[in-house]
Scaffold this active site. Structure first.
Site, PDB file in Angstrom:
ATOM      1  N   ASP A 270      -0.048   5.070   1.007  1.00 40.72           N
ATOM      2  CA  ASP A 270      -0.253   5.979   2.133  1.00 40.72           C
ATOM      3  C   ASP A 270      -0.373   5.178   3.428  1.00 40.72           C
ATOM      4  O   ASP A 270      -1.143   4.227   3.516  1.00 40.72           O
ATOM      5  CB  ASP A 270      -1.511   6.814   1.912  1.00 40.72           C
ATOM      6  CG  ASP A 270      -1.388   7.699   0.674  1.00 40.72           C
ATOM      7  OD1 ASP A 270      -0.553   8.604   0.692  1.00 40.72           O
ATOM      8  OD2 ASP A 270      -2.120   7.452  -0.302  1.00 40.72           O
TER       9      ASP A 270
ATOM     10  N   ASP B 197       0.871  -1.161   0.000  1.00 44.35           N
ATOM     11  CA  ASP B 197       0.000   0.000   0.000  1.00 44.35           C
ATOM     12  C   ASP B 197       0.915   1.219   0.000  1.00 44.35           C
ATOM     13  O   ASP B 197       2.116   1.104   0.316  1.00 44.35           O
ATOM     14  CB  ASP B 197      -0.903  -0.023   1.232  1.00 44.35           C
ATOM     15  CG  ASP B 197      -1.865   1.145   1.277  1.00 44.35           C
ATOM     16  OD1 ASP B 197      -2.306   1.593   0.209  1.00 44.35           O
ATOM     17  OD2 ASP B 197      -2.164   1.606   2.387  1.00 44.35           O
TER      18      ASP B 197
ATOM     19  N   ASP C  60      -1.649  -0.797   6.096  1.00 47.27           N
ATOM     20  CA  ASP C  60      -1.869  -0.098   7.364  1.00 47.27           C
ATOM     21  C   ASP C  60      -3.335  -0.025   7.761  1.00 47.27           C
ATOM     22  O   ASP C  60      -3.645   0.406   8.873  1.00 47.27           O
ATOM     23  CB  ASP C  60      -1.317   1.326   7.296  1.00 47.27           C
ATOM     24  CG  ASP C  60      -2.142   2.209   6.365  1.00 47.27           C
ATOM     25  OD1 ASP C  60      -2.305   1.832   5.188  1.00 47.27           O
ATOM     26  OD2 ASP C  60      -2.630   3.254   6.816  1.00 47.27           O
TER      27      ASP C  60
ATOM     28  N   LYS D 173     -10.450  -1.539  -2.411  1.00 51.16           N
ATOM     29  CA  LYS D 173     -10.355  -2.213  -1.123  1.00 51.16           C
ATOM     30  C   LYS D 173     -11.593  -1.879  -0.272  1.00 51.16           C
ATOM     31  O   LYS D 173     -12.046  -0.751  -0.313  1.00 51.16           O
ATOM     32  CB  LYS D 173      -9.090  -1.756  -0.388  1.00 51.16           C
ATOM     33  CG  LYS D 173      -7.803  -1.952  -1.184  1.00 51.16           C
ATOM     34  CD  LYS D 173      -6.633  -1.266  -0.498  1.00 51.16           C
ATOM     35  CE  LYS D 173      -5.392  -1.290  -1.379  1.00 51.16           C
ATOM     36  NZ  LYS D 173      -4.248  -0.571  -0.766  1.00 51.16           N
TER      37      LYS D 173
END
Length: 224
Positions: free
Chosen positions: A13, A11, A160, A135
């Site tokens: 960010d 991922d 995250d 997602k």
């Protein structure tokens, strides 16, 4: 503790780039301008495509119109934006064609942020512009693995957000949760959880890759 794989899927960010301040600032401005409680946005926006968040919290608005304005602001706001410690060095050590990025952000936002913080662009970059369902659907990570020519089950994903962890698991990948945006308890579906990316080392091993971390720095899911 170790995981073995053929490729790494990141991922962006919250894993490679610390953009929390930018994202929070821009979503709050958007919500305030439209009279939407920011708490409603904050409850659902982490790790998900912005257009889906808008559809959920503001079904009365045209999502394409809203996403164009919000996307422009996200792409051009670089204040407080920086790469996480160790991210650039880690990417520089990985073999080309053995790593990719799958982000819920749009392509322009992703590339502008990577350029701003000095991260290299991968050969495979999957953004919200490239998928029909973002997602927590598995499409982003499946598409990234497919474009690398590697089975998702032979990939390790770094995520995250709970939505991203779910996406990766549904794609069939192992997942290392990075507890920068969510508490470790929110990432319990991950195969392992580390406090930050620089707790991890990745090395070539044979024809694949080995993902390592000190025993005290992560929880590894027990094998059944």
């Amino acid at each position: 503790m170790a995981l073995f794989c053929d490729a790494i899927l990141f991922d962006l960010d919250g894993v490679l780039i610390d953009s929390d301040a930018v994202i929070r600032r821009r979503w709050k401005r958007w919500a305030d301008d439209r009279g939407i409680p920011f708490e409603e946005v904050e409850a659902v926006n982490t790790g998900r495509p912005a257009v889906e968040v808008i559809e959920e919290v503001a079904p009365h608005l045209d999502p394409e119109t809203e996403i164009e304005r919000l996307g422009d602001e996200m792409a051009t706001d670089a204040a407080d934006l920086e790469a996480f410690d160790g991210a650039k060095a880690l990417l520089g050590r990985l073999p080309r064609g053995r790593w990719a990025i799958a982000t819920s952000g749009r392509h322009r936002t992703a590339t502008s942020r990577m350029a701003h913080v000095g991260l290299p662009e991968p050969e495979v970059l999957v953004t919200a512009d490239d998928v029909e369902r973002g997602k927590p659907a598995p499409e982003p990570y499946r598409r990234a693995a497919d474009q690398l020519g590697i089975d998702p089950g032979r990939c390790v994903v770094f995520e995250d957000a709970p939505a991203g962890v779910e996406s990766a698991r549904r794609a069939g990948a192992s997942v290392v949760g990075v507890a920068t945006s969510a508490a470790p308890d929110a990432l319990v579906a991950a195969t392992a959880v580390v406090p930050q990316l620089n707790a991890v080392e990745i090395h070539p091993e044979g024809e694949g890759l080995r993902v390592d971390w000190p025993r005290g720095d992560a929880r590894l899911e027990s094998e059944s």
